[in-house]
Design an enzyme around this catalytic site. Structure first.
Site, PDB file in Angstrom:
ATOM      1  N   ASN A   5     -11.328 -20.913   0.181  1.00 54.15           N
ATOM      2  CA  ASN A   5     -10.934 -20.731  -1.216  1.00 54.15           C
ATOM      3  C   ASN A   5     -12.046 -21.083  -2.198  1.00 54.15           C
ATOM      4  OD1 ASN A   5      -8.403 -19.696  -0.844  1.00 54.15           O
ATOM      5  ND2 ASN A   5      -7.288 -21.502  -1.518  1.00 54.15           N
ATOM      6  N   GLU A   6     -12.438 -22.368  -2.214  1.00 50.93           N
ATOM      7  CA  GLU A   6     -13.403 -22.778  -3.220  1.00 50.93           C
ATOM      8  C   GLU A   6     -14.040 -24.118  -2.904  1.00 50.93           C
ATOM      9  OE1 GLU A   6      -9.892 -24.682  -3.659  1.00 50.93           O
ATOM     10  OE2 GLU A   6      -9.812 -22.824  -4.813  1.00 50.93           O
ATOM     11  N   ARG A  66     -22.701 -29.401 -18.997  1.00 53.23           N
ATOM     12  CA  ARG A  66     -22.103 -30.706 -19.220  1.00 53.23           C
ATOM     13  C   ARG A  66     -20.611 -30.493 -19.441  1.00 53.23           C
ATOM     14  NH1 ARG A  66     -24.292 -35.733 -21.382  1.00 53.23           N
ATOM     15  NH2 ARG A  66     -22.594 -37.117 -21.944  1.00 53.23           N
ATOM     16  N   ALA A  70     -13.913 -27.145 -18.527  1.00 59.81           N
ATOM     17  CA  ALA A  70     -14.032 -27.836 -19.816  1.00 59.81           C
ATOM     18  C   ALA A  70     -15.478 -28.182 -20.156  1.00 59.81           C
ATOM     19  CB  ALA A  70     -13.175 -29.106 -19.816  1.00 59.81           C
ATOM     20  N   ASP A 127     -16.384 -31.249 -17.368  1.00 59.41           N
ATOM     21  CA  ASP A 127     -15.587 -31.888 -16.321  1.00 59.41           C
ATOM     22  C   ASP A 127     -16.056 -31.526 -14.920  1.00 59.41           C
ATOM     23  OD1 ASP A 127     -14.104 -33.037 -18.281  1.00 59.41           O
ATOM     24  OD2 ASP A 127     -12.263 -31.907 -17.918  1.00 59.41           O
ATOM     25  N   ASP A 179       0.065 -21.716   2.009  1.00 62.72           N
ATOM     26  CA  ASP A 179      -1.377 -21.494   1.996  1.00 62.72           C
ATOM     27  C   ASP A 179      -2.145 -22.733   2.457  1.00 62.72           C
ATOM     28  OD1 ASP A 179      -1.063 -18.915   1.179  1.00 62.72           O
ATOM     29  OD2 ASP A 179      -1.581 -19.275  -0.911  1.00 62.72           O
ATOM     30  N   GLY A 180      -1.627 -23.924   2.148  1.00 60.65           N
ATOM     31  CA  GLY A 180      -2.275 -25.152   2.588  1.00 60.65           C
ATOM     32  C   GLY A 180      -2.321 -25.258   4.101  1.00 60.65           C
TER      33      GLY A 180
END
Length: 266
Positions: A122-123, A148, A185, A150, A45-46
């Site tokens: 992808n993102e 607030r 997170a 990560d 995929d990369g």
């Protein structure tokens, strides 16, 4: 038809690339690294992400097909043992294309520098280089929440099976023109409160992330990591462009999901 082959760079992928180059030219197809009609990605995929970004300026003219040479690739339809079959299909068969929505990301700056625009297959992720990311999240011009934590991840439907899935996001069928925002997170207390669930936004909704702490930001676009200073906002929307994949045989999306994450049933 003009073609190009992108290789992962390992010995197995390079040998397959050489064979595909030779076979297709024997069939009378022309190799063209600049303006290919079809790009064959050999690797994982990369490798396909690399090919997507190399030709992102001509997505309306270029289609992609993947051959995986390592672990099962989500974007790869073919395996090395099927190279001859694939070459014959490319040379002799009028192929169908399927279109997947992609993500448009616009980064704007406090210092008046010209905005930067990117396309992601992808993102896009946004993180602070120091401590937590603190940012307002606006949807359709209205404040939705102050985040607030990560970081934040905005994904496409095809990218929903990548980092987004690891963050607990939903898997979205790529026929749905949408983007998905997932938290990394998040910190929830009396000062900061988030919805705590991934958000799926339709193609007419725009999400703008406005950092509140004055730090440098690490923004990733697929496999590309970029450092940005004095960021005013990061705007995410469904792009007007789409990515096109060449299909020579059926490979339903949900079968890809099963093959990638569940495997064959006994």
């Amino acid at each position: 038809m003009k073609f190009s082959v992108s290789s992962k760079g390992d010995s197995v992928s390079d040998k397959l690339k050489s064979r595909i180059d030779t076979y297709l030219q024997d069939f009378g197809l022309k190799m063209d690294e600049e303006e290919p009609d079809i790009v064959i990605s050999v690797g994982g995929d990369g490798t396909l992400l690399y090919a997507f970004h190399k030709y992102s300026h001509r997505l309306d003219k270029t289609a992609f097909v993947g051959v995986h040479t390592g672990h099962l690739g989500f974007y790869a339809d073919w395996v090395p043992e099927e190279i001859e079959k694939l070459v014959i299909a490319i040379a002799k068969t009028p192929y169908q294309t399927v279109e997947y929505p992609i993500l448009e990301v616009t980064v704007r700056y406090l210092n008046g520098n010209q905005e930067e625009k990117y396309l992601a297959l992808n993102e896009c992720t946004i993180k602070s280089t120091e401590g937590s990311l603190v940012a307002d999240v606006e949807i359709r011009g209205e404040l939705f929440e102050t985040f607030r934590g990560d970081g934040l991840c905005m994904s496409t439907p095809s990218g929903s099976t990548a980092y987004n899935k690891a963050l607990g996001g939903a898997i979205i069928h790529p026929s749905i023109r949408a983007i998905q925002l997932a938290e990394m997170a998040s910190i929830n207390n009396r000062v900061f409160r988030t919805v705590g669930s991934p958000l799926i936004l339709p193609d007419h909704h725009t999400c703008v992330i406005k950092p509140l702490n004055d730090v440098d930001f690490q923004i990733t676009i697929d496999h590309l990591t970029l450092l940005h200073k004095e960021v005013k906002s990061v705007e995410c929307r469904v792009a007007s462009e789409v990515v096109r994949f060449a299909r020579f045989r059926p490979f339903p999306f949900w079968k890809r999901v099963v093959d990638s994450f569940i495997g064959k049933k006994e």
